[in-house]
Design a protein around this motif. Sequence first.
Motif, PDB file in Angstrom:
ATOM      1  N   LEU A 195       7.346   6.808  -5.224  1.00 62.22           N
ATOM      2  CA  LEU A 195       6.409   5.681  -5.293  1.00 62.22           C
ATOM      3  C   LEU A 195       6.316   5.127  -6.705  1.00 62.22           C
ATOM      4  O   LEU A 195       6.255   5.881  -7.686  1.00 62.22           O
ATOM      5  CB  LEU A 195       5.017   6.129  -4.843  1.00 62.22           C
ATOM      6  N   PRO A 196       6.282   3.796  -6.861  1.00 66.26           N
ATOM      7  CA  PRO A 196       5.973   3.214  -8.171  1.00 66.26           C
ATOM      8  C   PRO A 196       4.595   3.680  -8.634  1.00 66.26           C
ATOM      9  O   PRO A 196       3.681   3.850  -7.815  1.00 66.26           O
ATOM     10  CB  PRO A 196       5.986   1.708  -7.910  1.00 66.26           C
ATOM     11  N   SER A 197       4.439   3.880  -9.919  1.00 69.93           N
ATOM     12  CA  SER A 197       3.194   4.456 -10.434  1.00 69.93           C
ATOM     13  C   SER A 197       1.980   3.608 -10.082  1.00 69.93           C
ATOM     14  O   SER A 197       0.906   4.143  -9.788  1.00 69.93           O
ATOM     15  CB  SER A 197       3.288   4.632 -11.951  1.00 69.93           C
ATOM     16  N   GLY A 198       2.142   2.283 -10.101  1.00 72.34           N
ATOM     17  CA  GLY A 198       1.000   1.430  -9.784  1.00 72.34           C
ATOM     18  C   GLY A 198       0.511   1.609  -8.367  1.00 72.34           C
ATOM     19  O   GLY A 198      -0.686   1.472  -8.089  1.00 72.34           O
ATOM     20  N   ILE A 199       1.417   1.901  -7.444  1.00 78.67           N
ATOM     21  CA  ILE A 199       1.040   2.135  -6.057  1.00 78.67           C
ATOM     22  C   ILE A 199       0.560   3.566  -5.867  1.00 78.67           C
ATOM     23  O   ILE A 199      -0.417   3.818  -5.160  1.00 78.67           O
ATOM     24  CB  ILE A 199       2.225   1.828  -5.124  1.00 78.67           C
ATOM     25  N   ARG A 200       1.222   4.502  -6.511  1.00 75.50           N
ATOM     26  CA  ARG A 200       0.845   5.914  -6.376  1.00 75.50           C
ATOM     27  C   ARG A 200      -0.562   6.173  -6.902  1.00 75.50           C
ATOM     28  O   ARG A 200      -1.303   6.993  -6.353  1.00 75.50           O
ATOM     29  CB  ARG A 200       1.849   6.790  -7.120  1.00 75.50           C
TER      30      ARG A 200
ATOM     31  N   GLY B   7       0.823  -1.196   0.000  1.00 75.39           N
ATOM     32  CA  GLY B   7       0.000   0.000   0.000  1.00 75.39           C
ATOM     33  C   GLY B   7       0.864   1.255   0.000  1.00 75.39           C
ATOM     34  O   GLY B   7       2.070   1.206   0.249  1.00 75.39           O
ATOM     35  N   MET B   8       0.256   2.383  -0.256  1.00 77.74           N
ATOM     36  CA  MET B   8       0.999   3.631  -0.352  1.00 77.74           C
ATOM     37  C   MET B   8       1.604   4.038   0.978  1.00 77.74           C
ATOM     38  O   MET B   8       2.721   4.574   1.030  1.00 77.74           O
ATOM     39  CB  MET B   8       0.076   4.750  -0.855  1.00 77.74           C
ATOM     40  N   ASP B   9       0.914   3.792   2.090  1.00 77.16           N
ATOM     41  CA  ASP B   9       1.359   4.278   3.392  1.00 77.16           C
ATOM     42  C   ASP B   9       2.647   3.584   3.833  1.00 77.16           C
ATOM     43  O   ASP B   9       3.659   4.230   4.123  1.00 77.16           O
ATOM     44  CB  ASP B   9       0.260   4.070   4.429  1.00 77.16           C
ATOM     45  N   SER B  10       2.612   2.258   3.920  1.00 75.75           N
ATOM     46  CA  SER B  10       3.792   1.527   4.383  1.00 75.75           C
ATOM     47  C   SER B  10       4.939   1.647   3.385  1.00 75.75           C
ATOM     48  O   SER B  10       6.108   1.717   3.787  1.00 75.75           O
ATOM     49  CB  SER B  10       3.441   0.056   4.627  1.00 75.75           C
TER      50      SER B  10
END
Length: 577
Positions: free
Chosen positions: A488-493, A200-203
């Motif tokens: 961040l990787p785009s898929g996660i961002r 996820g984005m947070d961790s």
Amino acid sequence: MTSKGLVTTVSSRAGTAAVVGWVGSFRDRVAGAHRLLDSFARRGVQPRLPSGDYAAVLVYRDRVLLMRDELARIPLFFRESDGRVSAVSTSARRLGLGHGAELERRYFCRYLTGNMAQPHTDLTPFTGVRRVLGGEVVELSLTGQLRGRVPRPVSDPREPLPPAAGGAHPGAAAKDLRRVLENAVARRSGTMTACHVSGGMDSTSVALLAARTPAGEDSRPGDLVLLSGCFGSGELAAERPYLDAALAEIRRHAPAARAVIVDAGDVADFDDFRHHAGDSDEPHAHAFRAPFWSRLHAAAAELGCDTLMTGCGADPIADANPFHLHRLARTGRLRELTRQARAWAEGSERGVRDIVHAYVMQPTLPLAAERLGTLAHRGAVLGGLGAFGRPPWLRSAFARAHGYREASIAEARFVFGRAPERSLYDAANYLEAPDLLSWHRAREDGYFLSHPFLDREVVTLMRRLPAEATFDPGRPKAVLREAMADLLPSGIRDRAVKIPFDELYARGLRLHGDELIDLCRSARHPLVEEMFDVETLCRAVREARLGMGDSYSWDRVNSSLALVMWLEGLVSAGSGS
């Protein structure tokens, strides 16, 4: 001077300090303990407590001070009788059981209101044992006489907060958030730092910043551990591509980082519930999720990690604050309220009426709103059960005798207050982090969880940002996305929804539902029968297993089950009632 495991002890001409946790910076625990000791050395001086995750006892020539940092991650208790303190400990259970203290029934009423992950009142399960609150300083004489308790300063909710440095511009707000989040991660980085990475984005944001944090003088290559729980089947298996992308990007910044993927495919909520809930220092509502966190906790301990950072707290802290709608209603800006409520509804795929009810009506009259919801869902135990109302299985006579209504009013005021857009941040600190679960393992594992998103500097920044700087319909945590856009990787961002852990909960109830019911029916502690209508609680467990109710009502069931198991743990320990 000594620094061993969780405790740092320092001495100077002023006195001696014993600090559990860290003050200022994890890597500079000794220097932080000295600064804390020196800052309170002059009698009558009351400086603001420094940031950190700590509980401390400061012994001077003329007095003793007990204190916890404002975020209250590390517990601290004292046993008091007739104005004299006879013992201090990080364990309420040790103070209570070791001296035959009776159980404090008012505590259980307060515990059963709301779904807090950790307590925030001075009551404890044991009479005569009191909690040092977050941000509080307790002064004792050298003979233990209680001289006073100085609470954490409380700001007037009517007083406007000073604006953040970036003002209302989203780009400037993102730069500010990046800066304070980097500081929060750096303060928590240790010699062997573990980061929980879920994909996820947070961790992922926390781990990326940890990978870029300059190593301390004592650090060595490979001092960053990326710790993940992996699921080979079910809904959570769909998180694996995001996890792989996150790990690859983090290791691009820190090639020596060690990725440790823990197989959690066989984990279910409520596994070994009797142990996780029954042996804890206090009952806690998140005990059902202990099997997952305990597996990660143990893996980090085996590797010798001295801290484990998580992404806990990002959902309420780093996202737009929906309770700004309540502020618009209070100040009579109804046209702007209507416009923003529509935007919230479009961004969250909810109706305008639902948005106004959740963020304007419910905070204004929380108990009344819950009663109306209960009336609309008659026939089911969990129907309409919210966060504060008396659960049907709590006996009304017990609730009346021990102040449940007063406790529910106090809890609702804590969560919403006169200005819910401010209270959100105070409540999130106690709601979001599984600190009691971590502390239960801390003495064995030698470390505890730490949460950069709940850092005081991060929270202060986010609560000062205006709504227009944080709200982007359909794009949750817009400021965080912008702040981490280059890492961040785009898929996660770009992902807006992450798969929740509902599957673990459903699996746990399928596997352990009958066992939980049997444990309730066979409970030996007399307070269980005095407090609960056991058959109604068992019916609630069956309804939850069938998927009836919602997250609020399930948490009420979870907290009650944890309390039953905790009381059974007292029976096993040979304690009375």
